[in-house]
Design a protein around this motif. Structure first.
Motif, PDB file in Angstrom:
ATOM      1  N   GLN A   1      10.578  15.593   6.268  1.00 49.31           N
ATOM      2  CA  GLN A   1       9.739  15.402   7.450  1.00 49.31           C
ATOM      3  C   GLN A   1       9.226  13.968   7.529  1.00 49.31           C
ATOM      4  O   GLN A   1       9.218  13.367   8.599  1.00 49.31           O
ATOM      5  N   VAL A   2       8.830  13.414   6.406  1.00 43.45           N
ATOM      6  CA  VAL A   2       8.391  12.023   6.395  1.00 43.45           C
ATOM      7  C   VAL A   2       9.560  11.108   6.751  1.00 43.45           C
ATOM      8  O   VAL A   2       9.405  10.180   7.553  1.00 43.45           O
TER       9      VAL A   2
ATOM     10  N   LEU B   1       2.097   7.749   9.120  1.00 39.41           N
ATOM     11  CA  LEU B   1       2.819   6.582   8.632  1.00 39.41           C
ATOM     12  C   LEU B   1       1.886   5.385   8.595  1.00 39.41           C
ATOM     13  O   LEU B   1       0.999   5.259   9.443  1.00 39.41           O
TER      14      LEU B   1
ATOM     15  N   SER C   1      11.424   8.184   1.387  1.00 43.26           N
ATOM     16  CA  SER C   1      10.687   9.413   1.133  1.00 43.26           C
ATOM     17  C   SER C   1      11.647  10.523   0.757  1.00 43.26           C
ATOM     18  O   SER C   1      12.713  10.656   1.347  1.00 43.26           O
TER      19      SER C   1
ATOM     20  N   ILE D   1       9.668   8.510   9.858  1.00 38.51           N
ATOM     21  CA  ILE D   1       9.942   7.082   9.646  1.00 38.51           C
ATOM     22  C   ILE D   1      11.098   6.632  10.534  1.00 38.51           C
ATOM     23  O   ILE D   1      11.022   5.582  11.181  1.00 38.51           O
TER      24      ILE D   1
ATOM     25  N   VAL E   1       2.880  14.185  10.244  1.00 39.12           N
ATOM     26  CA  VAL E   1       3.114  13.078   9.313  1.00 39.12           C
ATOM     27  C   VAL E   1       2.302  11.869   9.746  1.00 39.12           C
ATOM     28  O   VAL E   1       2.225  11.549  10.932  1.00 39.12           O
TER      29      VAL E   1
ATOM     30  N   ASP F   1      10.600  13.520   1.103  1.00 37.85           N
ATOM     31  CA  ASP F   1      10.191  14.569   2.023  1.00 37.85           C
ATOM     32  C   ASP F   1      10.956  14.389   3.328  1.00 37.85           C
ATOM     33  O   ASP F   1      10.805  13.362   4.003  1.00 37.85           O
TER      34      ASP F   1
ATOM     35  N   ARG G   1       5.535   3.402   4.889  1.00 36.99           N
ATOM     36  CA  ARG G   1       5.418   4.554   4.016  1.00 36.99           C
ATOM     37  C   ARG G   1       4.720   5.665   4.776  1.00 36.99           C
ATOM     38  O   ARG G   1       4.069   5.414   5.780  1.00 36.99           O
ATOM     39  N   GLY G   2       4.873   6.875   4.279  1.00 36.66           N
ATOM     40  CA  GLY G   2       4.287   7.994   4.987  1.00 36.66           C
ATOM     41  C   GLY G   2       3.907   9.126   4.073  1.00 36.66           C
ATOM     42  O   GLY G   2       4.308   9.180   2.909  1.00 36.66           O
ATOM     43  N   VAL G   3       3.135  10.045   4.631  1.00 31.02           N
ATOM     44  CA  VAL G   3       2.703  11.234   3.904  1.00 31.02           C
ATOM     45  C   VAL G   3       2.657  12.401   4.886  1.00 31.02           C
ATOM     46  O   VAL G   3       2.273  12.232   6.046  1.00 31.02           O
ATOM     47  N   ARG G   4       3.098  13.566   4.410  1.00 35.32           N
ATOM     48  CA  ARG G   4       2.995  14.763   5.242  1.00 35.32           C
ATOM     49  C   ARG G   4       1.581  15.305   5.092  1.00 35.32           C
ATOM     50  O   ARG G   4       1.128  15.608   3.998  1.00 35.32           O
TER      51      ARG G   4
ATOM     52  N   TRP H   1      10.609  14.345  16.854  1.00 36.12           N
ATOM     53  CA  TRP H   1       9.236  13.975  16.551  1.00 36.12           C
ATOM     54  C   TRP H   1       8.644  13.167  17.689  1.00 36.12           C
ATOM     55  O   TRP H   1       9.349  12.413  18.358  1.00 36.12           O
TER      56      TRP H   1
END
Length: 132
Positions: free
Chosen positions: A14-15, A92, A10, A19, A90, A12, A81-84, A117
């Motif tokens: 934060q992502v 995952l 990522s 992770i 976040v 990002d 995989r991840g998304v904010r 986190w």
């Protein structure tokens, strides 16, 4: 050691941090150490496990630690995989094999402090082994 394959990195930060925290919670060293694992779980942690059970914060780290052999079969993780979703939040998604049982996983992480986190929700859904 956690086996990793076909992950998506990522851009990002934060992502990427979430992770890294997820992988830490999947490592045998972390899973075998209740205090270490507990530090990654938010006090309002909740899980719908792949077993069908509903799990809360209280006693989770101790239960996982008592059932973890640091020298046992490593956890296999695929397609992390991840998304904010928002600042400091976040989601995952990945597939995991633990002791021959495959499941799709989704976890929600919130930033507790800069660089720190905590997972507050996890969902595991049983699945068949990947065919590719």
């Amino acid at each position: 050691m956690t086996t990793i394959s076909a992950d998506q990195g990522s851009d990002d930060p934060q992502v990427a941090e979430a992770i890294a925290a997820e992988y830490e919670t999947l490592s045998p060293d972390c899973r075998a150490d209740a205090d270490r694992l507990r530090s990654f779980l938010a006090p309002d942690f909740h899980e719908f496990g792949a077993s069908g059970g509903e799990i809360v914060f209280e006693g989770t780290a101790e239960r996982v630690a008592s059932g973890t052999d640091p020298e046992g079969e490593p956890i296999t993780v695929e397609r992390m995989r991840g998304v904010r979703l928002a600042e400091g939040l976040v989601m995952l998604k990945y597939t995991v094999n633990i002791d021959g049982r495959w499941s799709h996983r989704t976890s929600l992480w919130r930033r507790a402090a800069p660089g720190r986190w905590q997972m507050f929700h996890n969902q595991g859904t049983p699945t068949s082994p990947p065919t590719d």
